[in-house]
Write an enzyme that holds these catalytic residues in place. Structure first.
Site, short mmCIF file in Angstrom:
data_model
loop_
_atom_site.label_atom_id
_atom_site.label_comp_id
_atom_site.label_asym_id
_atom_site.label_seq_id
_atom_site.Cartn_x
_atom_site.Cartn_y
_atom_site.Cartn_z
N GLU A 2 -0.94 -1.74 11.24
CA GLU A 2 -1.70 -1.78 9.99
C GLU A 2 -2.93 -2.66 10.17
O GLU A 2 -2.95 -3.57 11.00
CB GLU A 2 -0.73 -2.29 8.89
CG GLU A 2 -1.28 -2.58 7.53
CD GLU A 2 -1.92 -1.40 6.79
OE1 GLU A 2 -2.65 -0.63 7.39
OE2 GLU A 2 -1.71 -1.32 5.57
N ASP A 3 -3.95 -2.38 9.38
CA ASP A 3 -5.22 -3.10 9.52
C ASP A 3 -5.22 -4.49 8.89
O ASP A 3 -5.71 -5.46 9.47
CB ASP A 3 -6.37 -2.27 8.93
CG ASP A 3 -6.10 -1.82 7.48
OD1 ASP A 3 -5.02 -2.15 6.92
OD2 ASP A 3 -6.97 -1.13 6.91
N ILE A 4 -4.66 -4.58 7.68
CA ILE A 4 -4.82 -5.83 6.94
C ILE A 4 -3.66 -6.04 5.97
O ILE A 4 -3.10 -5.08 5.45
CB ILE A 4 -6.19 -5.85 6.19
CG1 ILE A 4 -6.57 -7.25 5.72
CG2 ILE A 4 -6.22 -4.86 5.06
CD1 ILE A 4 -8.04 -7.38 5.34
N ASP A 63 -2.91 -7.97 2.58
CA ASP A 63 -3.50 -8.71 1.46
C ASP A 63 -2.36 -9.14 0.54
O ASP A 63 -1.81 -10.22 0.70
CB ASP A 63 -4.54 -7.82 0.78
CG ASP A 63 -5.32 -8.55 -0.29
OD1 ASP A 63 -5.01 -9.72 -0.57
OD2 ASP A 63 -6.25 -7.95 -0.88
N SER A 64 -1.94 -8.28 -0.37
CA SER A 64 -0.78 -8.63 -1.20
C SER A 64 0.54 -8.32 -0.49
O SER A 64 1.59 -8.82 -0.87
CB SER A 64 -0.83 -7.84 -2.52
OG SER A 64 -0.62 -6.47 -2.25
N GLY A 65 0.46 -7.46 0.51
CA GLY A 65 1.67 -7.06 1.23
C GLY A 65 2.39 -5.88 0.58
O GLY A 65 3.41 -5.42 1.08
N LYS A 116 -4.93 -12.09 5.14
CA LYS A 116 -5.78 -12.98 4.35
C LYS A 116 -5.08 -14.30 4.12
O LYS A 116 -3.89 -14.34 3.78
CB LYS A 116 -6.18 -12.31 3.05
CG LYS A 116 -7.13 -11.17 3.28
CD LYS A 116 -7.77 -10.69 2.01
CE LYS A 116 -8.67 -9.51 2.30
NZ LYS A 116 -9.12 -8.85 1.07
N ASP A 128 -12.75 -0.65 5.17
CA ASP A 128 -13.84 -0.07 4.39
C ASP A 128 -14.06 -0.78 3.07
O ASP A 128 -13.21 -1.53 2.58
CB ASP A 128 -13.49 1.38 4.05
CG ASP A 128 -12.37 1.46 3.01
OD1 ASP A 128 -11.28 0.90 3.27
OD2 ASP A 128 -12.58 2.06 1.94
#
Ligand code: IMP
Ligand code: MG
Length: 181
Positions: free
Chosen positions: A101-103, A105-107, A133, A161
Protein backbone atom coordinates in the site's frame (compact mmCIF):
# COMPACT_ATOMS: atom_id res chain seq x y z
CA UNK A 1 14.06 17.60 -11.65
CA UNK A 2 10.49 17.55 -12.88
CA UNK A 3 8.65 20.18 -10.90
CA UNK A 4 5.15 21.58 -10.78
CA UNK A 5 3.61 24.85 -9.52
CA UNK A 6 1.25 22.90 -7.18
CA UNK A 7 4.22 21.40 -5.31
CA UNK A 8 5.33 23.04 -2.09
CA UNK A 9 8.29 20.89 -1.14
CA UNK A 10 9.87 17.57 -2.02
CA UNK A 11 9.81 15.33 1.07
CA UNK A 12 11.33 12.15 -0.36
CA UNK A 13 13.39 12.21 -3.54
CA UNK A 14 13.71 9.25 -5.86
CA UNK A 15 17.07 8.07 -4.50
CA UNK A 16 15.87 8.20 -0.93
CA UNK A 17 12.79 6.17 -1.86
CA UNK A 18 14.75 3.57 -3.82
CA UNK A 19 17.39 3.16 -1.11
CA UNK A 20 14.70 2.51 1.44
CA UNK A 21 12.97 0.05 -0.89
CA UNK A 22 16.27 -1.87 -1.17
CA UNK A 23 16.15 -2.35 2.59
CA UNK A 24 12.46 -3.29 2.70
CA UNK A 25 12.99 -5.88 -0.04
CA UNK A 26 15.96 -7.34 1.80
CA UNK A 27 13.87 -7.72 4.93
CA UNK A 28 10.99 -9.31 3.03
CA UNK A 29 13.33 -11.70 1.18
CA UNK A 30 14.79 -12.75 4.53
CA UNK A 31 11.50 -13.11 6.36
CA UNK A 32 9.80 -15.21 3.70
CA UNK A 33 12.68 -17.57 2.86
CA UNK A 34 10.81 -20.62 4.13
CA UNK A 35 7.63 -19.86 2.26
CA UNK A 36 7.03 -21.50 -1.09
CA UNK A 37 5.18 -18.71 -2.77
CA UNK A 38 3.92 -15.34 -1.69
CA UNK A 39 0.98 -13.51 -3.09
CA UNK A 40 1.53 -9.79 -3.36
CA UNK A 41 -1.68 -7.80 -3.23
CA UNK A 42 -1.03 -4.32 -4.60
CA UNK A 43 -3.60 -1.62 -3.99
CA UNK A 44 -4.40 0.50 -7.01
CA UNK A 45 -3.91 3.09 -8.03
CA UNK A 46 -1.64 4.61 -5.41
CA UNK A 47 0.73 1.68 -4.90
CA UNK A 48 1.59 1.06 -8.54
CA UNK A 49 5.05 2.67 -8.55
CA UNK A 50 6.01 1.37 -5.14
CA UNK A 51 4.88 -2.14 -6.13
CA UNK A 52 6.94 -2.07 -9.27
CA UNK A 53 10.16 -0.88 -7.62
CA UNK A 54 9.68 -3.20 -4.65
CA UNK A 55 8.97 -6.32 -6.68
CA UNK A 56 12.01 -5.80 -8.92
CA UNK A 57 13.97 -6.46 -5.74
CA UNK A 58 12.00 -9.43 -4.41
CA UNK A 59 13.99 -12.57 -5.17
CA UNK A 60 11.75 -15.15 -3.49
CA UNK A 61 8.95 -16.80 -5.54
CA UNK A 62 5.87 -14.64 -5.71
CA UNK A 63 2.96 -13.63 -7.84
CA UNK A 64 1.39 -10.21 -7.92
CA UNK A 65 -2.28 -9.38 -8.08
CA UNK A 66 -4.10 -6.07 -7.92
CA UNK A 67 -7.11 -4.74 -6.15
CA UNK A 68 -8.59 -1.28 -6.66
CA UNK A 69 -10.21 0.41 -3.69
CA UNK A 70 -12.01 3.72 -3.64
CA UNK A 71 -9.88 6.55 -2.36
CA UNK A 72 -11.95 8.70 -0.16
CA UNK A 73 -14.03 11.48 -1.42
CA UNK A 74 -15.22 13.69 1.43
CA UNK A 75 -18.25 11.46 2.02
CA UNK A 76 -16.47 8.15 2.34
CA UNK A 77 -13.87 9.62 4.68
CA UNK A 78 -16.60 10.82 6.98
CA UNK A 79 -18.43 7.50 6.97
CA UNK A 80 -15.26 5.43 7.03
CA UNK A 81 -16.57 3.62 4.00
CA UNK A 82 -14.22 1.94 1.56
CA UNK A 83 -15.36 0.33 -1.67
CA UNK A 84 -13.85 -2.38 -3.82
CA UNK A 85 -13.67 -1.06 -7.38
CA UNK A 86 -11.81 -4.06 -8.79
CA UNK A 87 -11.29 -7.33 -6.99
CA UNK A 88 -8.37 -9.78 -7.21
CA UNK A 89 -8.13 -12.21 -10.14
CA UNK A 90 -6.67 -14.99 -8.00
CA UNK A 91 -8.21 -16.75 -5.03
CA UNK A 92 -6.27 -16.04 -1.84
CA UNK A 93 -7.40 -18.97 0.24
CA UNK A 94 -4.39 -20.63 1.93
CA UNK A 95 -2.04 -18.06 0.38
CA UNK A 96 0.64 -16.11 2.18
CA UNK A 97 -0.50 -12.60 1.36
CA UNK A 98 1.56 -9.43 1.54
CA UNK A 99 -0.44 -6.25 1.03
CA UNK A 100 1.48 -3.43 -0.66
CA UNK A 101 0.00 0.00 0.00
CA UNK A 102 1.11 3.56 -0.67
CA UNK A 103 0.12 5.42 2.47
CA UNK A 104 -1.40 4.95 5.89
CA UNK A 105 -3.48 7.88 7.05
CA UNK A 106 -6.45 6.85 9.19
CA UNK A 107 -5.75 3.18 8.53
CA UNK A 108 -9.36 2.57 7.49
CA UNK A 109 -8.43 1.32 4.06
CA UNK A 110 -6.06 -1.30 5.43
CA UNK A 111 -8.49 -2.28 8.14
CA UNK A 112 -11.20 -2.83 5.54
CA UNK A 113 -8.87 -4.78 3.29
CA UNK A 114 -7.54 -6.98 6.06
CA UNK A 115 -11.07 -7.86 7.05
CA UNK A 116 -11.92 -8.91 3.49
CA UNK A 117 -8.76 -10.97 3.04
CA UNK A 118 -9.03 -12.66 6.43
CA UNK A 119 -12.58 -13.67 5.60
CA UNK A 120 -11.18 -15.47 2.53
CA UNK A 121 -9.05 -17.63 4.83
CA UNK A 122 -5.54 -16.63 3.88
CA UNK A 123 -2.65 -18.63 5.34
CA UNK A 124 -0.93 -15.46 6.56
CA UNK A 125 -1.34 -11.73 6.10
CA UNK A 126 1.24 -8.97 6.36
CA UNK A 127 1.37 -5.37 5.29
CA UNK A 128 4.05 -3.34 3.55
CA UNK A 129 3.32 0.37 3.46
CA UNK A 130 5.56 3.02 1.93
CA UNK A 131 4.51 5.97 4.08
CA UNK A 132 2.68 6.60 7.32
CA UNK A 133 1.55 10.03 8.41
CA UNK A 134 3.05 11.15 11.68
CA UNK A 135 0.80 10.70 14.68
CA UNK A 136 -1.64 8.52 12.75
CA UNK A 137 -2.08 5.16 14.34
CA UNK A 138 -4.81 2.58 14.20
CA UNK A 139 -4.67 0.03 16.99
CA UNK A 140 -6.37 -2.52 14.73
CA UNK A 141 -3.57 -2.47 12.16
CA UNK A 142 0.03 -3.51 12.41
CA UNK A 143 2.35 -2.39 9.63
CA UNK A 144 4.96 -5.11 9.17
CA UNK A 145 7.17 -3.22 6.75
CA UNK A 146 7.12 0.58 6.77
CA UNK A 147 9.11 2.79 4.41
CA UNK A 148 8.86 6.24 5.94
CA UNK A 149 7.03 8.31 8.50
CA UNK A 150 6.03 11.60 6.89
CA UNK A 151 4.42 14.82 8.17
CA UNK A 152 0.63 14.93 8.34
CA UNK A 153 0.17 16.93 5.13
CA UNK A 154 -1.30 16.04 1.75
CA UNK A 155 1.38 14.42 -0.36
CA UNK A 156 1.50 13.55 -4.06
CA UNK A 157 3.82 11.77 -6.45
CA UNK A 158 5.28 8.30 -6.72
CA UNK A 159 1.77 6.92 -7.19
CA UNK A 160 0.00 9.26 -4.79
CA UNK A 161 -2.49 11.73 -6.15
CA UNK A 162 -4.65 14.68 -5.51
CA UNK A 163 -7.85 14.34 -7.59
CA UNK A 164 -5.96 11.80 -9.72
CA UNK A 165 -3.22 14.31 -10.55
CA UNK A 166 0.54 14.19 -9.93
CA UNK A 167 0.76 10.40 -9.59
CA UNK A 168 3.64 10.07 -12.00
CA UNK A 169 6.06 12.46 -10.32
CA UNK A 170 9.16 10.41 -9.44
CA UNK A 171 9.30 11.78 -5.87
CA UNK A 172 6.91 12.32 -2.94
CA UNK A 173 6.11 15.95 -2.33
CA UNK A 174 3.93 18.11 -0.18
CA UNK A 175 1.14 19.76 -2.08
CA UNK A 176 0.60 23.49 -1.58
CA UNK A 177 -2.25 23.71 0.97
CA UNK A 178 -4.11 26.24 -1.17
CA UNK A 179 -4.42 23.54 -3.84
CA UNK A 180 -6.41 21.16 -1.63
CA UNK A 181 -8.17 23.49 0.75
P1 IMP B 1 -6.60 5.75 5.14
O1 IMP B 1 -7.67 4.77 4.82
O2 IMP B 1 -7.11 6.97 5.83
O3 IMP B 1 -5.40 5.15 5.81
O4 IMP B 1 -6.11 6.33 3.77
C1 IMP B 1 -5.44 5.58 2.88
C2 IMP B 1 -5.77 6.00 1.45
O5 IMP B 1 -6.07 7.40 1.34
C3 IMP B 1 -4.55 5.74 0.64
O6 IMP B 1 -4.65 4.52 -0.01
C4 IMP B 1 -4.51 6.90 -0.30
O7 IMP B 1 -5.15 6.55 -1.49
C5 IMP B 1 -5.31 8.01 0.33
N1 IMP B 1 -4.47 9.07 0.96
C6 IMP B 1 -4.37 9.36 2.27
N2 IMP B 1 -3.53 10.39 2.49
C7 IMP B 1 -3.07 10.76 1.26
C8 IMP B 1 -2.15 11.78 0.81
O8 IMP B 1 -1.56 12.57 1.55
N3 IMP B 1 -1.95 11.85 -0.54
C9 IMP B 1 -2.55 11.01 -1.42
N4 IMP B 1 -3.40 10.04 -1.05
C10 IMP B 1 -3.67 9.91 0.28
MG1 MG C 1 -5.76 7.55 -3.48
Amino acid sequence: MRSHPDIKKILLDENTILNRIDKLAEQINDDYTDIENIMIVSILKGAFMFTSDLLKRITIPHIVDFMALSTYGAESRASGEVRVIMDLRHPVQNQHVLIVEDIFDSGLTLQFLERILQSRNVASLKTCVLTQKEGKKNPEIKIDYLGFTIPDVWVVGYGLDYADKHRTLPYIAELKPEVYH
